[in-house]
Motif scaffolding. Structure first.
Motif, PDB file in Angstrom:
ATOM      1  N   PRO A   1       0.800  -1.224   0.000  1.00 33.03           N
ATOM      2  CA  PRO A   1       0.000   0.000   0.000  1.00 33.03           C
ATOM      3  C   PRO A   1       0.834   1.275   0.000  1.00 33.03           C
ATOM      4  N   ASN A   2       1.971   1.274   0.711  1.00 33.14           N
ATOM      5  CA  ASN A   2       2.806   2.485   0.737  1.00 33.14           C
ATOM      6  C   ASN A   2       3.813   2.530  -0.399  1.00 33.14           C
ATOM      7  N   GLY A   3       3.808   1.510  -1.270  1.00 29.91           N
ATOM      8  CA  GLY A   3       4.692   1.478  -2.419  1.00 29.91           C
ATOM      9  C   GLY A   3       6.129   1.132  -2.103  1.00 29.91           C
ATOM     10  N   GLU A   4       6.426   0.808  -0.857  1.00 30.40           N
ATOM     11  CA  GLU A   4       7.813   0.570  -0.456  1.00 30.40           C
ATOM     12  C   GLU A   4       8.317  -0.811  -0.887  1.00 30.40           C
ATOM     13  N   HIS A   5       7.426  -1.794  -0.919  1.00 27.29           N
ATOM     14  CA  HIS A   5       7.811  -3.153  -1.273  1.00 27.29           C
ATOM     15  C   HIS A   5       7.055  -3.618  -2.519  1.00 27.29           C
TER      16      HIS A   5
ATOM     17  N   PHE B   1      11.519  -6.470  -4.279  1.00 26.52           N
ATOM     18  CA  PHE B   1      12.194  -5.178  -4.338  1.00 26.52           C
ATOM     19  C   PHE B   1      11.839  -4.346  -3.115  1.00 26.52           C
ATOM     20  N   HIS B   2      12.813  -3.580  -2.653  1.00 22.57           N
ATOM     21  CA  HIS B   2      12.573  -2.581  -1.621  1.00 22.57           C
ATOM     22  C   HIS B   2      13.001  -1.231  -2.171  1.00 22.57           C
TER      23      HIS B   2
ATOM     24  N   TYR C   1      -2.122  -4.382   3.682  1.00 23.37           N
ATOM     25  CA  TYR C   1      -1.476  -5.158   2.638  1.00 23.37           C
ATOM     26  C   TYR C   1      -2.381  -5.301   1.424  1.00 23.37           C
ATOM     27  N   ASN C   2      -1.755  -5.663   0.299  1.00 20.03           N
ATOM     28  CA  ASN C   2      -2.449  -6.079  -0.923  1.00 20.03           C
ATOM     29  C   ASN C   2      -2.133  -7.552  -1.158  1.00 20.03           C
ATOM     30  N   GLU C   3      -3.122  -8.287  -1.633  1.00 21.83           N
ATOM     31  CA  GLU C   3      -2.967  -9.728  -1.780  1.00 21.83           C
ATOM     32  C   GLU C   3      -3.411 -10.198  -3.161  1.00 21.83           C
TER      33      GLU C   3
ATOM     34  N   ILE D   1      -0.755 -20.373  -4.355  1.00 19.36           N
ATOM     35  CA  ILE D   1       0.277 -19.613  -3.652  1.00 19.36           C
ATOM     36  C   ILE D   1      -0.298 -18.228  -3.409  1.00 19.36           C
ATOM     37  N   VAL D   2      -0.382 -17.879  -2.143  1.00 19.18           N
ATOM     38  CA  VAL D   2      -0.952 -16.600  -1.729  1.00 19.18           C
ATOM     39  C   VAL D   2       0.188 -15.624  -1.489  1.00 19.18           C
ATOM     40  N   PHE D   3       0.176 -14.494  -2.176  1.00 21.08           N
ATOM     41  CA  PHE D   3       1.198 -13.461  -2.025  1.00 21.08           C
ATOM     42  C   PHE D   3       0.587 -12.240  -1.340  1.00 21.08           C
ATOM     43  N   ARG D   4       1.300 -11.687  -0.390  1.00 22.28           N
ATOM     44  CA  ARG D   4       0.886 -10.444   0.251  1.00 22.28           C
ATOM     45  C   ARG D   4       2.031  -9.439   0.223  1.00 22.28           C
ATOM     46  N   ALA D   5       1.695  -8.229  -0.148  1.00 28.43           N
ATOM     47  CA  ALA D   5       2.647  -7.121  -0.112  1.00 28.43           C
ATOM     48  C   ALA D   5       2.231  -6.185   1.019  1.00 28.43           C
TER      49      ALA D   5
END
Length: 637
Positions: A33-37, A54-55, A120-122, A133-137
């Motif tokens: 959500p904050n675009g950092e990851h 990426f960070h 988070y976004n999923e 496979i569940v991905f969360r950012a």
């Protein structure tokens, strides 16, 4: 979220930023959500799945070969059948709408913060008839887990996990090979098998990455092992499970533990965000948590009624909340014939079989507002758990310290977490000792007050080791360090010891571990421990130069407590109230209480206390001796 069934390599995620990764696959990016990851997900031929993380636009990690090797030799999900045919196209289900978005926060029962952000976004990549496979950012990092489709008539047997973590360079890291082992500095290419999690990696520009495991409940524990490669400039580690895993079909989806990757500009920022592990666990399952009480604990080792009452009186006088009867109160702890439903003293610890009236000590403690915790070894727990829980509740025991628990395998992982949940049914709090490390489950069952999995004052580590521990081990949550004060084997200064309960978070904080109430001589600096909370409203890391110094500030109400641990040659640091509280308070006034070592002399155990009144932007200079430390208490006027 809408889904579409498409043939591999012919699909896209419209909500993601697609870019070519290689000729035979495409990569799709999901941002926090904050675009950092950012995580770029790649699915290639035969469903070979990987991701790049990426960070702030910098590649920090590649996770390739996501999946498992089954007992029959099949690689999962590289094929939709138990015996996939090479070259076959396999169907994948992918989301076609926006990612699942979660924005919120929650309040922990016993935490380092009064509220924990959960943003988070999923997205989900699903493999027909097999798994997802569940991905969360998250704002704090990237996480992924495996969700298996199960049928009532089948059992999925996993032999190995194939998940690989490859770094863009052979960077410095801080491995340890047992949960209570000795940390050391290494590089990724030199990491050996059985590397404990979390593992902290530091890039040349101080960017720091931590990899680890969250929500380990009924699976085999993950550690890390090296991946043999000729390319030592881009070394990789692979998940190493503590045994095989059986997933018995229930007709309901089954989720593995999460694998997480946290990244930040400095290591201290990771420690400030260690709540990611709890976010990856289920919400609290205990409806009424009013009986769950944090506090400070002293251990009773004489196994006598008089010793117990002396500890209770000491607890009342010194601001502690619990006493604990350790090994030996029900017999030799390693003897399978010892009965934890009886008070039968271990004659090797106390030959007077009538020396302890535990019920009388519990009655006396209750009259003074002090709780009693009892130790039970794994041998008795496995035989008598269902019997002792209602019995201990009847006795008035407040908690159990689990000793020498079996860890690692799916069997014992499942047993342990079920045991903690059973304790909650009888309003019993839990401390898990020895090789167990937490993975955030205290969010779901907050009667889990603390865990060991740490090399504390039972082993008398060096100042260097304490700083590494605070920076790496504490990323996975609370640690029962068992702090000492008087014991001559302590390798660090008194001010260093004074700061440990601030730096090492633990809702149950054991103090005076090898000490006795009779040793107390009225030292004024110990009034700090009397007032010190064990749960907090906020945290900041002020210094984070591993393994030389760490400085952690914690807030309770409007009061900040700062603990500094130092290793190496003597040095001087400066701290201002605004550095702790925030620059917006630079013009306000503060009462500051400073604790520091009296001199540079190693044998000098005196602590100097200074009371200051400072403006927010005024600094105080603090000399730190070798293996020393300091504490500040900052309170606004």
């Amino acid at each position: 979220m809408k889904y579409a069934r498409l043939v591999i390599l012919s699909f896209v995620f419209p909500f993601l930023n697609a870019k070519a990764s290689e000729a035979s696959a495409e990569a799709y990016s999901l941002k926090s959500p904050n675009g950092e990851h950012t995580v770029e997900i790649s699915v290639g031929p035969m469903n070979r799945t990987g991701c790049r993380i990426f960070h702030k636009e910098t590649l920090v990690l590649e996770c390739s070969h996501l999946g498992f090797l089954l007992n029959n030799g099949t690689t999962f999900p590289w094929g939709t059948d138990t015996k996939p045919t090479a070259g076959t196209k396999h169907e994948v289900v992918v989301p076609t709408g926006k990612p699942r978005e979660v924005r919120g926060s929650w309040k922990p029962v016993n935490g380092e913060r009064d509220a924990i952000p959960d943003n988070y976004n999923e997205c989900v990549v699903a493999y027909k008839g097999l798994m997802k496979i569940v991905f969360r950012a998250y704002d704090e990092g990237i996480a992924f887990c495996y969700e298996f489709e199960t049928r009532p008539d089948e059992t999925i047997r996993l032999r190995e996990e194939t998940t690989t973590f490859q770094f863009p360079g052979d960077y410095a890291c801080w491995p340890v090979y047992s949960a209570q082992g000795v940390y050391g500095k290494s590089t990724i290419a030199k990491v050996k098998k059985e590397c404990e999690r979390p593992l902290l990696v530091q890039f040349p520009d101080e960017k720091s990455v931590a990899i680890g495991e969250a929500r380990l409940v009924d699976f085999a524990r993950m550690r890390f092992q090296p991946v043999p490669s000729k390319d030592q400039k881009r070394p990789a580690l692979r998940a190493q499970l503590a045994g095989s895993v059986e997933i018995k079909g229930t007709g309901r989806p089954y989720r593995s533990p999460w694998r997480f990757v946290m990244a930040a500009d400095r290591p201290g920022r990771l420690l400030e965000r260690d709540y990611l592990l709890q976010n990856l666990n289920d919400p609290c399952k205990i409806q009424d948590t009013s009986w769950i009480k944090p506090g400070k604990v002293i251990r009773e080792t004489s196994l006598t009624t008089a010793g117990g009452k002396a500890c209770v009186d000491f607890a009342v006088d010194r601001g502690l909340q619990f006493i604990e009867y350790d090994a030996g109160w029900y017999g030799p702890e390693s003897d399978t014939n010892s009965d934890a439903t009886t008070v039968t003293l271990d004659p090797a610890r106390n030959p007077d079989s009538a020396a302890l009236d535990l019920q009388e000590v519990i009655r006396y403690a209750e009259s003074k507002g002090i709780g009693v915790i009892v130790y039970v070894n794994q041998k008795a727990l496995t035989r008598q758990l269902d019997v002792i829980l209602p019995l201990y509740q009847q006795w008035g025991v407040k908690g159990i310290k689990f000793g020498f628990v079996h860890v690692g395998s799916q069997q014992w992982t499942t047993w342990l977490h079920e045991a903690i949940a059973k304790c909650a049914a009888y309003r019993l709090m839990v401390d898990v000792h020895d090789e167990y490390r937490g993975t955030g489950w205290e969010r779901t069952w907050p009667n889990l007050m603390t865990v060991e999995g740490i090399r504390g004052n039972e082993e008398m580590p060096s100042a260097e080791h304490n700083i590494i521990t605070a920076s790496v081990r504490m990323l996975c949550g609370c640690g029962d360090y068992t702090v000492c004060w008087y014991d001559a084997r302590v390798q660090t200064s008194r001010s260093h010891q004074l700061a440990l309960p601030i730096v090492m978070f633990s809702p149950w904080t054991f103090l005076y571990w090898y000490d006795r109430p009779s040793m107390y001589k009225g030292e004024p600096e110990l009034d700090l421990w009397k007032e010190l909370p064990t749960v907090w409203d906020d945290i900041k890391v002020l210094f984070d130069d591993i393994p030389h110094i760490i400085g952690v500030a914690r807030r309770s109400g409007n009061v900040w407590y700062v603990g500094v641990l130092h290793n190496g040659d003597k040095r001087e640091i400066e701290i201002s109230p605004a550095m702790v509280v925030g620059p917006e308070d630079a013009t306000k006034s503060f009462d500051v209480r400073l604790y520091r070592d009296e001199s540079d002399e190693p044998k000098d155990k005196r602590v100097r206390i200074r009371n200051l009144r400072l403006k927010g932007d005024e600094s105080v200079r603090i000399p730190l001796r070798s293996n020393g430390g300091a504490v500040l208490v900052v309170k606004p006027l």
